[in-house]
Design an enzyme around this catalytic site. Sequence first.
Site, mmCIF file in Angstrom:
data_model
loop_
_atom_site.group_PDB
_atom_site.id
_atom_site.type_symbol
_atom_site.label_atom_id
_atom_site.label_comp_id
_atom_site.label_asym_id
_atom_site.label_seq_id
_atom_site.Cartn_x
_atom_site.Cartn_y
_atom_site.Cartn_z
ATOM 1 N N ASN A 187 30.674 12.730 10.754
ATOM 2 C CA ASN A 187 31.281 14.029 10.476
ATOM 3 C C ASN A 187 30.561 15.102 11.280
ATOM 4 O O ASN A 187 29.323 15.127 11.352
ATOM 5 C CB ASN A 187 31.211 14.331 8.976
ATOM 6 C CG ASN A 187 32.156 13.454 8.187
ATOM 7 O OD1 ASN A 187 33.368 13.519 8.353
ATOM 8 N ND2 ASN A 187 31.604 12.600 7.323
ATOM 9 N N HIS B 87 24.869 -3.889 0.468
ATOM 10 C CA HIS B 87 24.521 -4.162 1.845
ATOM 11 C C HIS B 87 25.699 -4.794 2.578
ATOM 12 O O HIS B 87 26.672 -5.217 1.965
ATOM 13 C CB HIS B 87 23.310 -5.104 1.931
ATOM 14 C CG HIS B 87 23.528 -6.431 1.255
ATOM 15 N ND1 HIS B 87 23.022 -6.729 0.012
ATOM 16 C CD2 HIS B 87 24.211 -7.554 1.637
ATOM 17 C CE1 HIS B 87 23.365 -7.965 -0.335
ATOM 18 N NE2 HIS B 87 24.092 -8.489 0.636
ATOM 19 N N GLU C 47 21.628 -7.544 5.396
ATOM 20 C CA GLU C 47 21.108 -8.872 5.123
ATOM 21 C C GLU C 47 21.373 -9.769 6.332
ATOM 22 O O GLU C 47 22.445 -9.713 6.937
ATOM 23 C CB GLU C 47 21.782 -9.464 3.884
ATOM 24 C CG GLU C 47 21.242 -10.838 3.504
ATOM 25 C CD GLU C 47 21.953 -11.442 2.310
ATOM 26 O OE1 GLU C 47 21.483 -12.475 1.808
ATOM 27 O OE2 GLU C 47 22.988 -10.877 1.881
ATOM 28 N N HIS D 103 37.611 -4.089 8.087
ATOM 29 C CA HIS D 103 36.343 -3.447 8.412
ATOM 30 C C HIS D 103 35.656 -2.920 7.159
ATOM 31 O O HIS D 103 36.263 -2.837 6.088
ATOM 32 C CB HIS D 103 36.534 -2.315 9.436
ATOM 33 C CG HIS D 103 37.349 -1.153 8.952
ATOM 34 N ND1 HIS D 103 38.700 -1.029 9.225
ATOM 35 C CD2 HIS D 103 37.023 -0.060 8.218
ATOM 36 C CE1 HIS D 103 39.147 0.093 8.695
ATOM 37 N NE2 HIS D 103 38.143 0.704 8.068
ATOM 38 N N ARG E 165 28.916 5.830 6.755
ATOM 39 C CA ARG E 165 28.740 7.169 7.308
ATOM 40 C C ARG E 165 27.353 7.297 7.922
ATOM 41 O O ARG E 165 26.373 6.821 7.345
ATOM 42 C CB ARG E 165 28.966 8.237 6.233
ATOM 43 C CG ARG E 165 30.398 8.254 5.703
ATOM 44 C CD ARG E 165 30.653 9.397 4.736
ATOM 45 N NE ARG E 165 32.036 9.392 4.298
ATOM 46 C CZ ARG E 165 32.469 8.793 3.186
ATOM 47 N NH1 ARG E 165 31.605 8.161 2.396
ATOM 48 N NH2 ARG E 165 33.751 8.813 2.863
ATOM 49 N N GLU F 76 32.884 0.025 10.934
ATOM 50 C CA GLU F 76 33.318 1.384 11.277
ATOM 51 C C GLU F 76 32.187 2.355 10.975
ATOM 52 O O GLU F 76 31.728 2.450 9.837
ATOM 53 C CB GLU F 76 34.556 1.785 10.474
ATOM 54 C CG GLU F 76 35.003 3.217 10.744
ATOM 55 C CD GLU F 76 36.074 3.723 9.791
ATOM 56 O OE1 GLU F 76 36.294 4.954 9.759
ATOM 57 O OE2 GLU F 76 36.679 2.902 9.070
#
Length: 250
Positions: free
Chosen positions: A61, A75, A120, A7, A11, A57
């Site tokens: 937070n 990217h 992209e 993966h 964030r 993923e």
Amino acid sequence: MTGVLDHVMLRVEDLDSSLDWYTTHFGYEETSRWEADTFTNVYLAPPDRHEEDAKLELTYNHDDRTYEMGDAWGHIAVRVDDVYDAYEQLLDEGVEDYRDPDSCGGRYAFVKDPDGHEIEIVQRDHGARWGLDHTMVRVEDADAAIGWYARKLDYDLVRRSENEDFALYFMKPDAAEQAMSVELTYNYDGDSYELGDAWGHLAVRTDDLQDEWETLMERHAEDYRDPESCDNRYAFTKTNDDHEIEILEP
């Protein structure tokens, strides 16, 4: 060590908004979720993915922090069978017009997710629609970066593109064509880059975490977060450009 990429972690500042964006526009499904006291990790992928496809993923937070994008990460790229049709579909669904196919020579296009991560859109004749094709990172020394992935992870240089101002090098393990690769972008102007914190890491699968960690240490990879410090569930090293690499048993 020849593990496929499991993966790529990003964030996000609003988990619901990000989940809605990726599930609505790319048709991703939630494959798993980890709820901790201070953060939430959600894993997404196309429903018809190959077993060696990488996942996305999203890390949220719970302290409402904001993030700096930096420029050391470039990217993620997703596959479609027709870049023009895919781009028009996204615009019809309300995605902002960022870099259309014509501005990219008709070969690819770019959009941004709600947090500003660049995506992209590349035309491929294999893999699930919207599946992850590669993740691009910028490197300051192409020879050193290629060597890092080759020596530490046993990745091969599977494609390269030398241009007037920059070069692209694609590193990948011996895996299915659907497996995600790492695109190393080297600009000839000698720029240095800031990591920021809006991007997290790339993760590599292994069948034996302890054994692979020992191999990495023998190859003088950085001892950043060893398995014991991560409850023997995963570990982290860093590339020569400080991009974080997670090693985990799926």
